[in-house]
Design an enzyme around this catalytic site. Structure first.
Site, PDB file in Angstrom:
ATOM      1  N   LEU A 102     116.849 -46.039  16.966  1.00 50.84           N
ATOM      2  CA  LEU A 102     117.835 -46.623  17.730  1.00 50.84           C
ATOM      3  C   LEU A 102     118.092 -45.795  19.234  1.00 50.84           C
ATOM      4  O   LEU A 102     118.421 -46.338  20.094  1.00 50.84           O
ATOM      5  CB  LEU A 102     119.045 -46.358  17.028  1.00 50.84           C
ATOM      6  CG  LEU A 102     119.582 -47.318  15.663  1.00 50.84           C
ATOM      7  CD1 LEU A 102     120.727 -46.781  15.107  1.00 50.84           C
ATOM      8  CD2 LEU A 102     119.653 -48.847  16.120  1.00 50.84           C
ATOM      9  N   GLY A 103     117.356 -44.750  18.988  1.00 50.00           N
ATOM     10  CA  GLY A 103     117.578 -44.063  20.504  1.00 50.00           C
ATOM     11  C   GLY A 103     116.885 -42.620  20.194  1.00 50.00           C
ATOM     12  O   GLY A 103     116.653 -41.897  19.164  1.00 50.00           O
TER      13      GLY A 103
ATOM     14  N   GLY B  12     116.575 -38.386  21.900  1.00 52.16           N
ATOM     15  CA  GLY B  12     117.315 -37.542  22.851  1.00 52.16           C
ATOM     16  C   GLY B  12     116.454 -35.944  22.457  1.00 52.16           C
ATOM     17  O   GLY B  12     115.455 -35.791  21.974  1.00 52.16           O
TER      18      GLY B  12
ATOM     19  N   GLY C   1     116.703 -34.963  18.847  1.00 46.98           N
ATOM     20  CA  GLY C   1     116.158 -35.500  17.992  1.00 46.98           C
ATOM     21  C   GLY C   1     115.961 -37.195  18.068  1.00 46.98           C
ATOM     22  O   GLY C   1     116.210 -37.567  19.241  1.00 46.98           O
ATOM     23  N   THR C   2     115.629 -37.678  17.086  1.00 46.81           N
ATOM     24  CA  THR C   2     115.395 -39.105  16.964  1.00 46.81           C
ATOM     25  C   THR C   2     116.588 -39.941  15.941  1.00 46.81           C
ATOM     26  O   THR C   2     116.755 -39.224  14.687  1.00 46.81           O
ATOM     27  CB  THR C   2     114.075 -39.622  16.780  1.00 46.81           C
ATOM     28  OG1 THR C   2     113.208 -38.954  17.556  1.00 46.81           O
ATOM     29  CG2 THR C   2     113.906 -41.164  16.795  1.00 46.81           C
TER      30      THR C   2
ATOM     31  N   ASP D 160     127.195 -31.528  24.433  1.00 53.22           N
ATOM     32  CA  ASP D 160     126.538 -32.391  25.228  1.00 53.22           C
ATOM     33  C   ASP D 160     127.388 -33.617  25.754  1.00 53.22           C
ATOM     34  O   ASP D 160     126.714 -34.774  25.193  1.00 53.22           O
ATOM     35  CB  ASP D 160     125.448 -32.376  24.351  1.00 53.22           C
ATOM     36  CG  ASP D 160     124.194 -32.947  25.261  1.00 53.22           C
ATOM     37  OD1 ASP D 160     124.093 -33.090  26.401  1.00 53.22           O
ATOM     38  OD2 ASP D 160     123.217 -33.781  24.502  1.00 53.22           O
TER      39      ASP D 160
END
Length: 748
Positions: A428-429, A431, A434-435, A546
């Protein structure tokens, strides 16, 4: 004893084969890759395999090198970067990049700086996150890597004696390189230590570099004088990944004239970085897949003459090999394991007995090894579970189960099944932390599984306690944490799935979708409410750490849900619990945090102020390719406010000259959030209340009612009607009404 004896017998029989196999792998790695005919195969002592080449005619587009003479020796260069090694099988290239430094001159009392940068944007290359580290060397040195998406670095202190050679904080610290970084600039925080005690510790220089992790061998002498820079000649090795761009394998194969995997017995591999691909030789072949007939068969029998054992004959086959008995053996020979065997058909009486014995023997040994491996795996998972505070978490869950807290500890197997073994198709994404994968649990509940990269060793034992606190968060505008998995090296988190993407994509990748000011204020207010709840609505204050538009998710009704607590920590109780690893997202980072390394609730307020600017202007928070104040959205905004030119940076979709007073109120709130001094910033509760009041005011405005009517009409007709975003001009509004009437009369 039986198990141990059998293992020794097997190992003893094949230890030579294993060693020879390892030697073959090394030999295969050293085979020179091919190059185009008539093109230089080397520059100096560096092999230049195709698709790389010296000059345009000898290389694929984007892989051209120059061969230059440096101090009497030929060296290959890719633009300004010296190339020291190219690997076709691994898809890597090693280059030298400048070291950043700051040095104090006691004679003048001045400190000189050199903030180096590397830029691979628009090329086939990016910095390997697996092979490199962010390295900071020096006493009381805070430095960081600034890329287009990330800021990451660390604080290096000095404690006598400097005996630590692991680069773990004493004289040297290191941080992980984020994924997909193509450009970065190094910075030193000169305001971190005003006393500059590093001068009195016989350390005249500090250094920062992104470099190959295997190339760093830290020595205490590096923190004194210019030893580190002199050791590496002012430049350090960096490993870059590369790919053939810009197509996937499926698209690339459709155009035979440009498809790069031209050798027979070669395969295409999609890049995990972005759209692009690489080529490799098929199993059993070696060489260069980018040139015709570049992949050659490996003669396994020649590489290892004893591959089939002393009793059998090894025969090479294309991409493989086979083992057969010597003439006259009639099949009475024992092949080594994992070989293709060709034997003559013997009489049944001569084979059944020995075959059954071999099968039983192999089965017993295999079962024993399997049991041993399972025990080892179970022990390892138990250790991870305990390290991450799993026992404490279980006890807390039992004691607080009466409160109705729904939280589950998942097994690794459950999450593997839910995500189809963490398939790339489920991503899904990605960063800095992590994933995130889409998962479907056994009860068909859709979830988001976050597979973290690393965990701060300092907080490992506190992880279970933190999970309990985070699991108690129950707010409509915060993504619900459903559970976690602790039996792995780095814990995985399981959240509710929010289906409608992120605020970042809504603002910056909306493909023409119009976002009204009312909708933007609603998202801002809901996000502020969520952060206010984390800061003051729970028993233990939680810092997000964040806050950014990509961490604000949108549900099916476009309601905001704050997500991703990967950077969050429980609020520290004393000054000794400062965060010593600087990391975050470029453009959102609190400048005060960059100076003190202390994360506070006002750090979240600053980051939220940047999100407000995104909603107001439609611009990205940071653009490394721009110049001066235009690099930073917050700096551009503050400059516009000072010059009374707010209107020039507002998003055209929401700009309205008749209602600038509303925009100035929102801008004033954002300005307060972006105050350089954290104490002067308003608390999130106050920010949320102000946004709620502004939303109520704007909803009562006449032009907002017109806009909502237009949106309803567009929804019914399935296409936009107005030429301007707000449709405040009465003539235009009536022309739209006429258009609707005509549509209805024509029966459409």
């Amino acid at each position: 004893m039986l198990k141990l004896g059998c293992s020794r017998l097997l190992l003893g029989g094949h230890v030579l084969l294993l060693c020879l196999s390892a030697s073959w792998m090394l030999a295969a790695a050293d085979v020179p890759a091919g190059h185009r005919r008539g093109c230089p195969a080397k520059c100096g002592d560096v092999d230049i395999p195709f698709p790389f080449g010296i000059g345009d005619e000898c290389a694929l587009d984007g892989f051209q090198l120059s061969c230059e003479t440096v101090k009497g020796v030929n060296r290959p260069f890719s633009k300004d970067f010296e190339v020291t090694n190219i690997s076709v099988p691994e898809g890597t290239v090693r280059v030298k990049t400048l070291i950043s430094w700051q040095c104090y001159d006691p004679a003048t009392g001045n400190t000189a700086y050199s903030d180096a940068s590397s830029n691979f944007s628009g090329t086939n290359f990016w910095i390997s996150e697996a092979e490199n580290k962010v390295i900071v060397i020096g006493c009381n040195t805070l430095a960081y890597m600034l890329s287009s998406s990330y800021v990451i670095g660390c604080l290096s202190t000095c404690e006598e004696p400097l005996e630590n050679v692991l680069c773990s904080g004493n004289g040297c610290c290191q941080a992980e390189v984020p994924k997909d970084v193509r450009l970065y600039r190094a910075y030193f925080n000169v305001d971190y230590d005003n006393s500059q005690t590093w001068r009195s510790q016989n350390s005249s220089c500090s250094y920062m570099a992104v470099m190959e992790r295997a190339a760093l061998h830290f020595r205490p002498s590096y923190v004194t004088g210019r030893v580190f820079s002199d050791t590496y000649g002012g430049k350090v090795p960096v490993v870059l990944n590369w790919q053939i761009r810009p197509w996937t394998c499926e698209v690339a194969r459709q155009n035979a004239s440009t498809y790069a995997c031209v050798s027979s017995n070669s395969e295409c591999l999609n890049s995990t970085n972005e759209q692009g691909y690489r080529c490799r030789c098929s199993d059993g072949y070696q060489g260069n897949p980018y040139i015709t007939d570049g992949c050659q068969d490996i003669d396994e029998c020649l590489v290892n003459a004893n591959r089939c054992g002393l009793e059998m004959i090894c025969t090479n086959t294309p991409g493989n090999y086979s083992c057969s008995c010597h003439p006259g053996k009639n099949g009475r020979c024992v092949p080594p394991p994992s070989t293709a065997v060709t034997v003559s058909t013997p009489p049944a009486m001569l084979v059944v007995g020995p075959s059954v014995g071999i099968v039983i023997f192999v089965t017993v040994v295999a079962c024993a090894c399997l049991i041993q491996q399972r025990r080892k795996l179970h022990h390892m998972k138990s250790e991870y579970f305990e390290q991450h505070g799993g026992v404490i978490l279980l006890e807390k869950m039992k004691s607080e189960s009466k409160q109705g807290i729904v939280f589950k500890i998942f097994s690794e197997q459950e999450l593997q099944q839910a995500t189809n073994m963490f398939s790339e198709e489920r991503v899904l994404g990605r960063g800095g932390h992590g994933t995130v994968y889409k998962g479907i649990l056994k009860n068909n509940v859709e979830v988001a599984v976050k597979r973290c990269k690393t965990i701060n060793e300092k907080y490992k034992k506190e992880f279970g306690k933190e999970m309990i606190i985070l699991s108690q968060i129950n707010h409509k505008n915060i993504v619900k944490l459903l559970g976690c998995c602790l039996e792995v090296e780095v814990p995985m988190l399981v959240y509710e799935l929010v289906p409608n993407g992120t605020l970042y994509h809504l603002i910056h990748d909306n493909h023409g979708q119009r976002i009204s000011l009312v909708a933007r204020l609603g998202i801002a207010h809901e996000s502020a409410e969520a952060l206010s709840y984390l800061h003051s609505g729970v028993s233990t204050q939680i810092l997000h750490g964040d806050v950014k538009s990509s961490n604000i998710l949108l549900d099916a009704d476009h309601k905001a849900k704050v997500s991703d607590f990967g950077a969050s920590i429980l609020a520290p109780n004393d000054e000794s619990q400062f965060v010593t690893l600087v990391q975050g997202t470029c453009g959102y980072l609190d400048p005060e945090y960059m100076q003190t390394c202390q994360l506070t609730d006002k750090s979240d307020v600053y980051s939220f102020g940047v999100v407000l600017l995104e909603l107001l202007t439609g611009k990205k928070p940071f653009n490394l390719d721009s110049y001066g104040e235009e690099k930073s959205l917050s700096m551009m905004f503050l400059s516009a406010m000072k010059a009374n030119k707010l209107e020039e940076i507002l998003d055209d979709e929401i700009k309205d000259e008749d209602n600038m007073d509303i925009f100035y109120e929102i801008a004033e709130l954002a300005k307060q959030c972006l105050d350089m001094c954290g104490e002067n910033r308003p608390p999130m509760k106050e920010v949320a209340e102000k946004l709620d009041r502004l939303r109520e005011v704007i909803q009562q405005h006449p032009w907002v009612q017109q806009q909502q009517n237009l949106e309803e009409i567009e929804s019914l007709l399935g296409e936009p009607l107005a030429s301007s975003p707000t449709a405040t001009v009465s003539g235009e509004y009536f022309s739209i009404e006429k258009k609707v009437v005509n549509r209805l009369q024509s029966g459409r």
